[in-house]
Write a protein that holds these residues in place. Structure first.
Motif, PDB file in Angstrom:
ATOM      1  N   PHE A 126       0.835  -1.207   0.000  1.00  0.00           N
ATOM      2  CA  PHE A 126       0.000   0.000   0.000  1.00  0.00           C
ATOM      3  C   PHE A 126       0.865   1.250   0.000  1.00  0.00           C
ATOM      4  CE2 PHE A 126       0.627  -1.691   4.206  1.00  0.00           C
ATOM      5  CZ  PHE A 126       0.993  -0.603   4.969  1.00  0.00           C
ATOM      6  N   GLU A 127       0.281   2.343  -0.452  1.00  0.00           N
ATOM      7  CA  GLU A 127       0.933   3.648  -0.473  1.00  0.00           C
ATOM      8  C   GLU A 127       0.264   4.557   0.556  1.00  0.00           C
ATOM      9  OE1 GLU A 127       2.200   4.350  -5.101  1.00  0.00           O
ATOM     10  OE2 GLU A 127       0.144   4.783  -4.554  1.00  0.00           O
ATOM     11  N   ALA A 128       1.054   5.166   1.393  1.00  0.00           N
ATOM     12  CA  ALA A 128       0.593   6.282   2.237  1.00  0.00           C
ATOM     13  C   ALA A 128      -0.687   5.988   3.006  1.00  0.00           C
ATOM     14  CB  ALA A 128       0.378   7.533   1.366  1.00  0.00           C
ATOM     15  N   ARG A 129      -0.866   4.764   3.458  1.00  0.00           N
ATOM     16  CA  ARG A 129      -2.090   4.402   4.181  1.00  0.00           C
ATOM     17  C   ARG A 129      -1.743   3.657   5.469  1.00  0.00           C
ATOM     18  NH1 ARG A 129      -6.863   4.048   0.846  1.00  0.00           N
ATOM     19  NH2 ARG A 129      -6.436   4.669  -1.296  1.00  0.00           N
ATOM     20  N   PRO A 130      -1.201   4.302   6.468  1.00  0.00           N
ATOM     21  CA  PRO A 130      -0.817   3.570   7.684  1.00  0.00           C
ATOM     22  C   PRO A 130      -1.988   2.917   8.397  1.00  0.00           C
ATOM     23  CG  PRO A 130      -0.655   5.945   8.022  1.00  0.00           C
ATOM     24  CD  PRO A 130      -0.868   5.726   6.551  1.00  0.00           C
ATOM     25  N   ASP A 131      -3.201   3.486   8.273  1.00  0.00           N
ATOM     26  CA  ASP A 131      -4.354   2.854   8.913  1.00  0.00           C
ATOM     27  C   ASP A 131      -4.671   1.504   8.295  1.00  0.00           C
ATOM     28  OD1 ASP A 131      -4.999   4.471   6.657  1.00  0.00           O
ATOM     29  OD2 ASP A 131      -7.124   4.370   7.162  1.00  0.00           O
ATOM     30  N   VAL A 147      -0.054 -12.395   7.442  1.00  0.00           N
ATOM     31  CA  VAL A 147      -0.078 -11.129   6.719  1.00  0.00           C
ATOM     32  C   VAL A 147       1.330 -10.554   6.622  1.00  0.00           C
ATOM     33  CG1 VAL A 147      -1.001  -8.792   6.635  1.00  0.00           C
ATOM     34  CG2 VAL A 147      -2.412 -10.638   7.544  1.00  0.00           C
ATOM     35  N   VAL A 148       1.766 -10.275   5.395  1.00  0.00           N
ATOM     36  CA  VAL A 148       3.022  -9.572   5.155  1.00  0.00           C
ATOM     37  C   VAL A 148       2.677  -8.200   4.604  1.00  0.00           C
ATOM     38  CG1 VAL A 148       5.179  -9.536   3.863  1.00  0.00           C
ATOM     39  CG2 VAL A 148       4.286 -11.698   4.739  1.00  0.00           C
ATOM     40  N   LEU A 149       3.075  -7.152   5.296  1.00  0.00           N
ATOM     41  CA  LEU A 149       2.711  -5.782   4.957  1.00  0.00           C
ATOM     42  C   LEU A 149       3.901  -5.037   4.364  1.00  0.00           C
ATOM     43  CD1 LEU A 149       1.064  -5.371   8.397  1.00  0.00           C
ATOM     44  CD2 LEU A 149      -0.268  -5.035   6.322  1.00  0.00           C
ATOM     45  N   LYS A 150       3.652  -4.304   3.295  1.00  0.00           N
ATOM     46  CA  LYS A 150       4.687  -3.436   2.722  1.00  0.00           C
ATOM     47  C   LYS A 150       4.080  -2.073   2.433  1.00  0.00           C
ATOM     48  CE  LYS A 150       8.461  -1.883   0.929  1.00  0.00           C
ATOM     49  NZ  LYS A 150       7.996  -0.472   1.015  1.00  0.00           N
ATOM     50  N   GLY A 151       4.396  -1.095   3.272  1.00  0.00           N
ATOM     51  CA  GLY A 151       3.900   0.251   3.073  1.00  0.00           C
ATOM     52  C   GLY A 151       4.888   1.082   2.287  1.00  0.00           C
ATOM     53  N   GLY A 152       4.431   2.221   1.804  1.00  0.00           N
ATOM     54  CA  GLY A 152       5.306   3.135   1.091  1.00  0.00           C
ATOM     55  C   GLY A 152       6.320   3.758   2.045  1.00  0.00           C
ATOM     56  N   LYS A 153       7.440   4.213   1.488  1.00  0.00           N
ATOM     57  CA  LYS A 153       8.487   4.792   2.330  1.00  0.00           C
ATOM     58  C   LYS A 153       7.980   6.016   3.081  1.00  0.00           C
ATOM     59  CE  LYS A 153      10.483   7.879  -1.174  1.00  0.00           C
ATOM     60  NZ  LYS A 153      11.730   8.312  -1.845  1.00  0.00           N
ATOM     61  N   GLU A 154       6.975   6.709   2.493  1.00  0.00           N
ATOM     62  CA  GLU A 154       6.460   7.916   3.136  1.00  0.00           C
ATOM     63  C   GLU A 154       5.742   7.596   4.445  1.00  0.00           C
ATOM     64  OE1 GLU A 154       3.415   6.118   0.533  1.00  0.00           O
ATOM     65  OE2 GLU A 154       5.484   6.787   0.175  1.00  0.00           O
ATOM     66  N   ALA A 155       5.332   6.321   4.648  1.00  0.00           N
ATOM     67  CA  ALA A 155       4.603   5.935   5.860  1.00  0.00           C
ATOM     68  C   ALA A 155       5.436   5.035   6.766  1.00  0.00           C
ATOM     69  CB  ALA A 155       3.303   5.223   5.468  1.00  0.00           C
ATOM     70  N   LEU A 156       6.736   4.973   6.550  1.00  0.00           N
ATOM     71  CA  LEU A 156       7.570   3.996   7.243  1.00  0.00           C
ATOM     72  C   LEU A 156       7.519   4.142   8.760  1.00  0.00           C
ATOM     73  CD1 LEU A 156       9.602   1.707   7.202  1.00  0.00           C
ATOM     74  CD2 LEU A 156      11.423   3.398   6.890  1.00  0.00           C
ATOM     75  N   ASN A 157       7.698   5.357   9.273  1.00  0.00           N
ATOM     76  CA  ASN A 157       7.698   5.543  10.731  1.00  0.00           C
ATOM     77  C   ASN A 157       6.347   5.177  11.334  1.00  0.00           C
ATOM     78  OD1 ASN A 157      10.426   6.682  11.137  1.00  0.00           O
ATOM     79  ND2 ASN A 157       9.664   8.345   9.873  1.00  0.00           N
ATOM     80  N   SER A 158       5.277   5.568  10.660  1.00  0.00           N
ATOM     81  CA  SER A 158       3.927   5.258  11.139  1.00  0.00           C
ATOM     82  C   SER A 158       3.709   3.754  11.188  1.00  0.00           C
ATOM     83  CB  SER A 158       2.886   5.897  10.220  1.00  0.00           C
ATOM     84  OG  SER A 158       3.080   7.283  10.082  1.00  0.00           O
ATOM     85  N   CYS A 159       4.084   3.057  10.116  1.00  0.00           N
ATOM     86  CA  CYS A 159       3.857   1.615  10.033  1.00  0.00           C
ATOM     87  C   CYS A 159       4.660   0.872  11.092  1.00  0.00           C
ATOM     88  CB  CYS A 159       4.210   1.099   8.644  1.00  0.00           C
ATOM     89  SG  CYS A 159       3.104   1.681   7.342  1.00  0.00           S
ATOM     90  N   GLN A 160       5.899   1.293  11.298  1.00  0.00           N
ATOM     91  CA  GLN A 160       6.719   0.629  12.311  1.00  0.00           C
ATOM     92  C   GLN A 160       6.134   0.824  13.710  1.00  0.00           C
ATOM     93  OE1 GLN A 160      10.633   2.290  11.329  1.00  0.00           O
ATOM     94  NE2 GLN A 160      11.256   0.271  10.600  1.00  0.00           N
ATOM     95  N   ALA A 161       5.639   2.015  13.995  1.00  0.00           N
ATOM     96  CA  ALA A 161       5.045   2.261  15.316  1.00  0.00           C
ATOM     97  C   ALA A 161       3.781   1.435  15.513  1.00  0.00           C
ATOM     98  CB  ALA A 161       4.736   3.753  15.467  1.00  0.00           C
ATOM     99  N   ILE A 162       2.976   1.314  14.452  1.00  0.00           N
ATOM    100  CA  ILE A 162       1.735   0.535  14.553  1.00  0.00           C
ATOM    101  C   ILE A 162       2.036  -0.948  14.726  1.00  0.00           C
ATOM    102  CG2 ILE A 162      -0.288  -0.235  13.248  1.00  0.00           C
ATOM    103  CD1 ILE A 162      -0.339   2.615  12.012  1.00  0.00           C
ATOM    104  N   VAL A 163       2.964  -1.465  13.932  1.00  0.00           N
ATOM    105  CA  VAL A 163       3.298  -2.887  14.039  1.00  0.00           C
ATOM    106  C   VAL A 163       3.928  -3.197  15.395  1.00  0.00           C
ATOM    107  CG1 VAL A 163       4.743  -4.730  13.083  1.00  0.00           C
ATOM    108  CG2 VAL A 163       3.460  -3.245  11.557  1.00  0.00           C
TER     109      VAL A 163
END
Length: 433
Positions: A126-131, A147-163
């Motif tokens: 996904f792109e830019a969708r941390p939710d 589930v294997v998740l791959k977010g866009g680089k623009e959401a990296l900090n958000s995704c890491q905090a959520i995971v």
């Protein structure tokens, strides 16, 4: 936790695959306990998640990320709380695994059952969708999938905090945290798309160019939609005040969403009266309007081009076209619609039924906003994405789209030979409770 971000991709995939086998065996109570623990962990880590997202948003603006993507990236308190509520709503849904769809006696003592089971391993890009991390993880937990998740680089900090929060929540339960993994390198996307031996479904969420790229570069089944070009048709028998409210909501409530309208179709009979009303309301919300030659006879608008009818703006931009009839509106939708969501506003029930029956889209609405096309609003708890494919699942995809089924046949020494030849036994094919 750090190891989950740095292990080689194949090792990560194999670890998720193994954990998903364990998850598939858990009881509904165990999975629901895991979901509640995740919801509590997300609440505990909310300040950290929001701070990480703020960092992502500031960096995105510095790098000139388009406003629609920044809007999708932003995760404020309300949006985060809504996602957490979605986790708890998923827990309240019926468990999709182990449902007996068919129970049939084929012959004396030979019993066939068809039961639902997890798909296996889901790759979500996904792109830019941390939710999306929260929504898809919740559905993965409930359905027993890895589930294997791959977010866009623009959401990296958000995704890491959520995971991180999700891992902390799962660590307090019987659910294996390694059933969920986050990838962080762009190079891992193409590698993931090549792992058809291990990955059962790819779910892309992002721009139409992004989704088409995924569809064109993998042999793994892909669930998603490339375009979200949605229309709202205002019929000559519409309640005009109601039509204005629905139009404004469908365009401005969240313009970056794929279920926001991109084109407004208006019947010629009401155009002289309705156009000034709706344009004033839309412009008050900051919407840039573009119109065809007929609409520009009644209000001052920038001219719409052929490209506009085929464009998903994902922004406060709307194209307007005046049509002479319902048939002309339907023809326009047939030509430019993406099969996502289409809506009509009218008090004429016969016209509404014609529209509902004719339009070929995942969602076809009457007298309501297109923004209702959403898994949470449908009561699915959340969604992994919206599919515009003809084959199911279609529309917002929740739990039912993340399970498949298998046939279980139990006998007692039964052989096919006994059901062949002149003295063959007869199949009973009796449906059982």
């Amino acid at each position: 936790m750090t190891e989950a971000f740095t292990r080689p991709l194949l090792e990560t995939i194999q670890s998720v695959h193994q954990a998903s086998r364990q998850a598939a065996q858990l009881t509904p109570a165990q999975k629901n306990q895991a979901l509640e623990s995740v919801a509590q962990a997300l609440e505990t880590f909310a300040p950290e998640i929001l701070a990480a997202n703020q960092q992502d948003c500031e960096q995105a603006k510095l790098e000139g990320l388009p406003p629609p993507l920044v809007a999708r990236l932003k995760l404020d308190t309300d949006k985060l709380q809504g996602a957490i509520a979605g986790v708890r709503q998923v827990a309240e849904l019926a468990d999709p695994v182990g449902e007996i769809q068919i129970k049939r006696e084929l012959g004396d003592g030979l019993i066939l059952q068809r039961l639902t089971c997890p798909l296996g391993l889901l790759g979500v890009i996904f792109e830019a969708r941390p939710d999306a991390v929260i929504q898809i993880s919740a559905l993965g937990i409930k359905s027993g999938n890895g589930v294997v998740l791959k977010g866009g680089k623009e959401a990296l900090n958000s995704c890491q905090a959520i995971v991180k929060a999700i891992y902390q929540g799962l660590a307090q339960t019987d659910y294996p945290p390694t059933a969920i993994a986050l990838l962080t390198q762009r190079s891992e996307i193409q590698q993931l798309l090549e792992l058809d031996q291990w990955v059962d479904l790819i779910i892309p969420r992002g721009s139409n160019e992004f989704v088409r790229y995924i569809q064109d570069h993998t042999r793994i089944p892909v669930l998603g939609h490339a375009d979200g070009i949605c229309h709202l048709y205002i019929d000559q028998a519409a309640d005009l005040a109601q039509a204005v409210a629905i139009t404004v909501d469908s365009k401005t409530q969240y313009p970056a969403a794929c279920n926001a309208i991109e084109t407004l179709l208006i019947h010629a009979e009401i155009a002289p009266k309705f156009l000034p009303m709706v344009c004033d309301a839309l412009q008050a919300k900051g919407v840039e309007l573009r119109g065809d030659a007929t609409s520009r006879q009644f209000v001052e608008l920038a001219p719409a081009t052929e490209t506009d009818w085929a464009t998903e703006y994902c922004d406060l931009v709307l194209s307007i076209k005046v049509v002479d009839s319902l048939d002309q509106a339907l023809a326009h939708i047939d030509t430019y619609g993406s099969g996502h969501t289409e809506a009509i506003v009218t008090q004429d029930q016969a016209t509404a039924q014609t529209f509902l029956a004719h339009v070929d889209a995942a969602g076809v609405f009457h007298n309501c906003s297109t923004r209702f096309a959403d898994g949470f609003r449908y009561g699915l708890g959340a969604e992994v994405g919206i599919s515009t494919a003809k084959l199911p699942p279609r529309g917002p995809v929740g739990l039912e789209g993340l399970v498949t089924y298998k046939y279980q046949l139990v006998g007692n020494g039964h052989v096919v030979q006994d059901y062949s030849g002149p003295n063959a036994k007869s199949f009973t094919h009796k449906t059982l409770n």
